[in-house]
Design a protein around this motif. Structure first.
Motif, PDB file in Angstrom:
ATOM      1  N   ILE A 128       0.635  -1.259   0.096  1.00 24.80           N
ATOM      2  CA  ILE A 128       0.022  -0.112   0.187  1.00 24.80           C
ATOM      3  C   ILE A 128       1.262   0.984  -0.363  1.00 24.80           C
ATOM      4  O   ILE A 128       0.639   2.239  -1.121  1.00 24.80           O
ATOM      5  N   PHE A 129       2.180   1.180   0.870  1.00 19.81           N
ATOM      6  CA  PHE A 129       2.838   2.340   0.430  1.00 19.81           C
ATOM      7  C   PHE A 129       3.619   2.823  -0.135  1.00 19.81           C
ATOM      8  O   PHE A 129       3.662   4.052  -0.917  1.00 19.81           O
ATOM      9  N   ASN A 130       3.707   1.445  -1.084  1.00 17.96           N
ATOM     10  CA  ASN A 130       4.269   1.776  -2.747  1.00 17.96           C
ATOM     11  C   ASN A 130       3.804   2.670  -3.858  1.00 17.96           C
ATOM     12  O   ASN A 130       3.440   3.162  -4.520  1.00 17.96           O
ATOM     13  N   GLU A 131       2.193   1.962  -3.761  1.00 22.68           N
ATOM     14  CA  GLU A 131       1.044   2.602  -4.186  1.00 22.68           C
ATOM     15  C   GLU A 131       1.267   3.663  -4.294  1.00 22.68           C
ATOM     16  O   GLU A 131       0.830   4.896  -4.561  1.00 22.68           O
ATOM     17  N   PHE A 132       1.130   4.327  -2.325  1.00 22.10           N
ATOM     18  CA  PHE A 132       1.405   5.601  -2.374  1.00 22.10           C
ATOM     19  C   PHE A 132       1.607   6.649  -2.869  1.00 22.10           C
ATOM     20  O   PHE A 132       1.790   7.930  -3.091  1.00 22.10           O
ATOM     21  N   TYR A 133       3.032   6.271  -2.342  1.00 22.68           N
ATOM     22  CA  TYR A 133       4.706   7.057  -2.278  1.00 22.68           C
ATOM     23  C   TYR A 133       4.733   6.940  -4.160  1.00 22.68           C
ATOM     24  O   TYR A 133       5.779   8.066  -4.897  1.00 22.68           O
ATOM     25  N   SER A 134       5.212   6.426  -4.877  1.00 31.39           N
ATOM     26  CA  SER A 134       5.461   5.975  -6.435  1.00 31.39           C
ATOM     27  C   SER A 134       5.184   6.860  -7.149  1.00 31.39           C
ATOM     28  O   SER A 134       5.787   7.748  -7.258  1.00 31.39           O
ATOM     29  N   PRO A 135       3.377   7.576  -6.825  1.00 34.20           N
ATOM     30  CA  PRO A 135       3.474   8.985  -7.667  1.00 34.20           C
ATOM     31  C   PRO A 135       3.750  10.169  -7.485  1.00 34.20           C
ATOM     32  O   PRO A 135       4.119  11.306  -8.510  1.00 34.20           O
ATOM     33  N   TYR A 136       4.363  10.208  -6.210  1.00 34.72           N
ATOM     34  CA  TYR A 136       5.040  11.787  -5.861  1.00 34.72           C
ATOM     35  C   TYR A 136       6.645  11.024  -5.513  1.00 34.72           C
ATOM     36  O   TYR A 136       6.945  12.723  -5.746  1.00 34.72           O
ATOM     37  N   ALA A 137       7.080  10.465  -6.142  1.00 36.54           N
ATOM     38  CA  ALA A 137       8.615   9.814  -5.617  1.00 36.54           C
ATOM     39  C   ALA A 137       9.839  10.953  -5.995  1.00 36.54           C
ATOM     40  O   ALA A 137      10.229  11.313  -5.758  1.00 36.54           O
ATOM     41  N   MET A 194      -0.793  16.882   3.575  1.00 37.11           N
ATOM     42  CA  MET A 194      -2.064  16.041   4.526  1.00 37.11           C
ATOM     43  C   MET A 194      -3.420  15.329   2.890  1.00 37.11           C
ATOM     44  O   MET A 194      -4.106  14.289   3.463  1.00 37.11           O
ATOM     45  N   SER A 195      -3.545  16.542   2.717  1.00 32.49           N
ATOM     46  CA  SER A 195      -4.373  16.008   1.328  1.00 32.49           C
ATOM     47  C   SER A 195      -3.930  15.443   0.315  1.00 32.49           C
ATOM     48  O   SER A 195      -4.816  13.900   0.132  1.00 32.49           O
ATOM     49  N   ASN A 196      -3.487  15.363   0.103  1.00 32.03           N
ATOM     50  CA  ASN A 196      -2.401  13.602  -0.715  1.00 32.03           C
ATOM     51  C   ASN A 196      -2.781  12.796   0.294  1.00 32.03           C
ATOM     52  O   ASN A 196      -3.133  11.362  -0.334  1.00 32.03           O
ATOM     53  N   LEU A 197      -2.454  12.556   1.148  1.00 33.14           N
ATOM     54  CA  LEU A 197      -2.438  10.922   2.182  1.00 33.14           C
ATOM     55  C   LEU A 197      -4.161  10.963   2.237  1.00 33.14           C
ATOM     56  O   LEU A 197      -4.948   9.818   1.797  1.00 33.14           O
ATOM     57  N   CYS A 198      -4.906  12.181   2.528  1.00 31.99           N
ATOM     58  CA  CYS A 198      -6.660  11.815   2.655  1.00 31.99           C
ATOM     59  C   CYS A 198      -7.149  11.028   1.456  1.00 31.99           C
ATOM     60  O   CYS A 198      -7.239  10.208   1.244  1.00 31.99           O
ATOM     61  N   THR A 246      -9.626   8.132   0.848  1.00 31.45           N
ATOM     62  CA  THR A 246     -11.063   8.409  -0.065  1.00 31.45           C
ATOM     63  C   THR A 246     -11.447   8.575  -0.616  1.00 31.45           C
ATOM     64  O   THR A 246     -12.839   7.861  -1.498  1.00 31.45           O
ATOM     65  N   LYS A 247      -9.961   9.046  -2.039  1.00 35.92           N
ATOM     66  CA  LYS A 247     -10.526   9.003  -3.817  1.00 35.92           C
ATOM     67  C   LYS A 247      -9.754   7.749  -3.907  1.00 35.92           C
ATOM     68  O   LYS A 247     -11.006   7.329  -4.916  1.00 35.92           O
ATOM     69  N   PHE A 248      -9.164   7.299  -4.517  1.00 40.91           N
ATOM     70  CA  PHE A 248      -8.180   6.593  -5.289  1.00 40.91           C
ATOM     71  C   PHE A 248      -8.303   5.067  -4.224  1.00 40.91           C
ATOM     72  O   PHE A 248      -8.494   4.571  -5.373  1.00 40.91           O
ATOM     73  N   HIS A 249      -8.458   5.166  -3.660  1.00 42.28           N
ATOM     74  CA  HIS A 249      -8.340   3.666  -2.587  1.00 42.28           C
ATOM     75  C   HIS A 249      -9.715   3.732  -1.576  1.00 42.28           C
ATOM     76  O   HIS A 249      -8.742   3.089  -0.146  1.00 42.28           O
TER      77      HIS A 249
END
Length: 763
Positions: free
Chosen positions: A526-535, A543-547, A551-554
């Motif tokens: 899950i972290f890889n899916e979250f982090y990779s687009p922003y790396a 914090m907006s990216n995290l939420c 809530t929206k993408f997954h």
């Protein structure tokens, strides 16, 4: 060419160690025990304890003076589980404390005759944990600090019998005769005596059970022996009274060593002569060879023959001792790990049978090898998944022989974040605003906690009062406690209610959590899916990216997260960063604040329009409504009503005349700045100007643009005051809260654009 020679010399030097084990006569080993008793006299449980302590430093208690401390310590386990490891295991604080408590119990001997099962869900890192632990154990046991000795019998052939007529020629002649012209009868083939090595004057018989040399002293004489050996010092007291040393006086040597001792005693008639044939050699551990450490996977099939023999050694023994079968050199595979570690990776398939077989060994401490009883004093460990517990549940007698040690999913957000750094590289911090990485870890951990916590709710009766900092289920507060932190935002009353008993109850819940939710493998995916687009993005992750990710993408992941947790986490983050920006923008002159308070306390005792000299500062004051209201704006806020100002003024004047002046100043001789009234007014003044520090800037669009243009050429076009204020703000955010320059800009824009000051104006 020189480089090649130099490299080869280094290689030769690094590998040019002793190829044979150094043997010490028994008397020399006794001298070693006398000089260094605590290292020479240790069993596997003590060695295991010393190994862990060698790699894990003393834990840190952040609250050492707290009378309610439960010693829930911060242990750095990196040298034990991370350094020099192909697959690091990162232990969180709850598990590290459980492990260290268990290690202390092992040393005391209170937990021996048990099988230790590390129990946890798939993906929690059990296999990695045990492999790394055994690797360090093997490493430690083979260095000076962890070295132990085992028994070797060096049997002197000259003393035990005259074998000089048995030469190599005799052996070769008999073999040649047998090949050329077979002769009937025993003399046609070599005798057992012919297999004796005639090159040396002795035969070395190693103890296959790795018996400690001190066990060669008969039990009935050991107390007298050690009483005479040691002075009346601290070690001697521990030796004779400590539970960890009970084995010294209770353990027996293996049957092979006992038989050799008895046989020699019958021949030599002197115990002193027997001990001259006892030697000690380093007990070398080698997991790959199964020496000292044996690890079995579920798919490893049992060997058909569990009884091991050494025919050459047996023939030599038989040749020295004419009575056949006096000494039977047979042993099982358990002997290879006696005084070592026997480990099972997952209790399933063939390992289930191995675990059941261990039951009798644990119960009695012995194992039957044909007609011979074999001692087994090993550290027995295993790994188990929850679904495999059924394999042994029907064996009732197992219940008191198994010690379960939970390895749940990580519950400490510091450790969870460190796992991401370990896998994706420490540079990932550069991609996040401060706290965002840890907030991601908090989201993951929230799925692993029980929804309700009896311990937390018994302590905090009304969770809603901490809505700025916590969720209704108190998960965020519990996570803080699991890291060892007691938050400063707790009320004084609740801080006092956090007694040692309540702390233990809360921390103990960690053993019942972490069995469900996002697994270790899930969280990395899950972290890889979250982090990779922003790396490689220019803007740091906020914090907006995290939420939005949850809530929206997954949105499928949100179902596993406790209801309301993300909202509470966002609220806590927003309030925290707002305070950071205020703290960084806030600048005050302590001297001016002090003067204002002293002037106010003095002035409210006089009529409006008076001109008086302040008794506290010596300055002449023109006491007007504007003068008093200006100070009250800082004490109460600019929006305070006239009635509120009047009431505040009257209460302050009454306290000044009835207590501050008459008691503290005149009676106790305190200066005004040390009085209770002054201290309270100072805190109120400071708090209010800090809370309102952003107000003048929020309506000023130039302020926002200046933040975006900070350190660019356009920044020079703004007026001096805005440039000074923005520079002061940026520097403080970087210095006090570890923001990068880019991160400081981003968080300021985040606070302004989300109107956080307005959102929390009534808190």
């Amino acid at each position: 060419m020189k480089n090649i020679e130099k490299a080869l010399q280094l290689l030769n030097k690094s590998t040019n160690g002793p190829t044979e084990k150094a043997l010490l006569p028994f008397e020399e080993w006794i001298k070693l025990a006398h000089d260094k008793p605590e290292s020479a006299i240790r069993n596997v449980f003590q060695i295991f304890h010393d190994m862990v302590k060698n790699y894990v430093d003393q834990g840190i208690d952040e609250y050492p003076d707290d009378p309610e401390s439960i010693h829930f310590l911060d242990y750095d386990c990196s040298r034990l589980f991370v350094e020099d490891s192909d697959r690091p295991f990162l232990a969180d604080r709850p598990f590290a404390n459980r492990l260290l408590r268990q290690v202390e119990a092992l040393k005391r001997g209170a937990q021996q005759n048990k099988i230790y099962i590390f129990y946890g869900p798939p993906g929690c890192g059990k296999s990695t944990f045990l492999n790394n632990l055994l690797k360090k154990f093997e490493e430690y046991a083979n260095i000076k600090e962890g070295l132990r000795y085992e028994t070797v019998w060096r049997l002197d052939k000259k003393i035990l019998g005259d074998f000089r007529h048995h030469t190599k020629n005799t052996l070769i002649m008999k073999l040649c005769k047998a090949l050329e012209a077979p002769i009937e009868g025993e003399d046609a083939l070599p005798d057992e005596e012919d297999f004796i090595d005639t090159e040396t004057d002795y035969i070395d018989i190693p103890c296959p059970s790795h018996d400690h040399p001190l066990l060669m002293i008969p039990k009935i004489y050991r107390r007298d022996f050690f009483d005479a050996l040691f002075d009346n010092d601290e070690f001697k007291e521990k030796l004779f009274t400590g539970k960890e040393y009970e084995w010294v006086f209770s353990d027996k040597p293996c049957t092979i060593c006992s038989s050799i001792y008895q046989a020699l005693s019958g021949v030599l008639k002197s115990p002193g002569e027997v001990y001259k044939m006892i030697y000690a050699q380093p007990y070398r551990f080698n997991r790959r060879l199964g020496e000292g450490i044996s690890v079995f996977n579920p798919g490893d099939k049992p060997l058909k023959q569990n009884i091991l023999k050494n025919e050459m050694i047996q023939k030599r023994i038989n040749s020295l001792f004419k009575e056949r079968n006096t000494i039977q050199y047979i042993y099982s595979r358990y002997a290879k790990t006696n005084n070592g570690v026997y480990a099972l990776m997952d209790i399933k398939s063939h390992n289930t049978d191995r675990l059941i077989e261990l039951h009798n060994i644990v119960s009695e401490g012995v194992h039957k090898v044909e007609d011979i009883e074999e001692n087994v004093n090993s550290l027995l460990v295993a790994l188990m998944n929850p679904e495999d517990k059924k394999n042994i549940q029907n064996i009732q007698s197992f219940s008191d022989r198994i010690e379960y040690i939970n390895i749940p999913y990580v519950l400490d957000h510091h450790t969870e974040a460190e796992i991401y750094r370990n896998i994706f590289g420490k540079q990932i911090d550069e991609s996040f605003l401060p706290r965002i990485l840890h907030n991601f870890a908090r989201v993951v951990i929230s799925t692993r906690l029980n929804k309700k916590s009896e311990g937390m709710l018994e302590w905090i009766k009304n969770p809603k009062k901490y809505s700025l900092y916590c969720d209704e289920n108190l998960h965020l507060l519990k996570m803080a406690l699991y890291t060892g932190l007691i938050p400063t935002w707790l009320s004084e009353e609740d801080r006092k209610r956090l007694t040692a008993k309540r702390r233990r109850n809360i921390i103990s819940e960690s053993e019942k959590e972490g069995a469900s939710g996002f697994s270790g493998r899930d969280s990395i995916r899950i972290f890889n899916e979250f982090y990779s687009p922003y790396a490689k993005a220019e803007r740091p992750i906020n914090m907006s990216n995290l939420c939005d990710f949850f809530t929206k993408f997954h949105s499928d992941l949100k179902k596993t997260i406790p209801e309301g947790f993300l909202d509470s986490l966002l609220r806590m983050y927003n309030y925290t960063v707002l305070q950071e920006v205020k703290e960084s923008l806030y600048y005050y002159n302590e001297e001016q604040i002090s003067k204002d308070i002293q002037h106010y306390v003095f002035a409210i005792n006089f009529e409006i329009g008076s001109v008086e000299t302040c008794n506290f500062t010596g300055e002449k004051l023109e006491i007007t409504n504007g003068f008093i209201q200006d100070i009250e704006n800082r004490l109460l806020g600019a929006g305070s009503s006239e009635q509120k100002r009047t009431d505040f003024r009257n209460v302050t004047q009454k306290e000044y005349t009835s207590k501050t002046l008459t008691k503290e100043i005149m009676l106790e001789g305190k200066p005004i700045v040390e009085t209770e009234l002054y201290q309270n007014l100072y805190s109120q003044y400071e708090y209010n100007i800090k809370e309102k520090v952003l107000d003048p800037f929020l309506e000023n669009e130039n302020f926002r643009r200046a933040i975006k243009d900070y350190n660019k050429d356009d920044f020079k076009t703004y007026d001096e005051k805005i440039r000074n204020d923005v520079t002061f703000l940026m520097n403080n955010l970087c210095k006090k809260f570890n923001y990068t320059e880019k991160g400081a800009q981003e968080v300021c824009i985040y606070v302004i654009d989300n109107e956080l000051a307005k959102s929390f104006s009534n808190t």
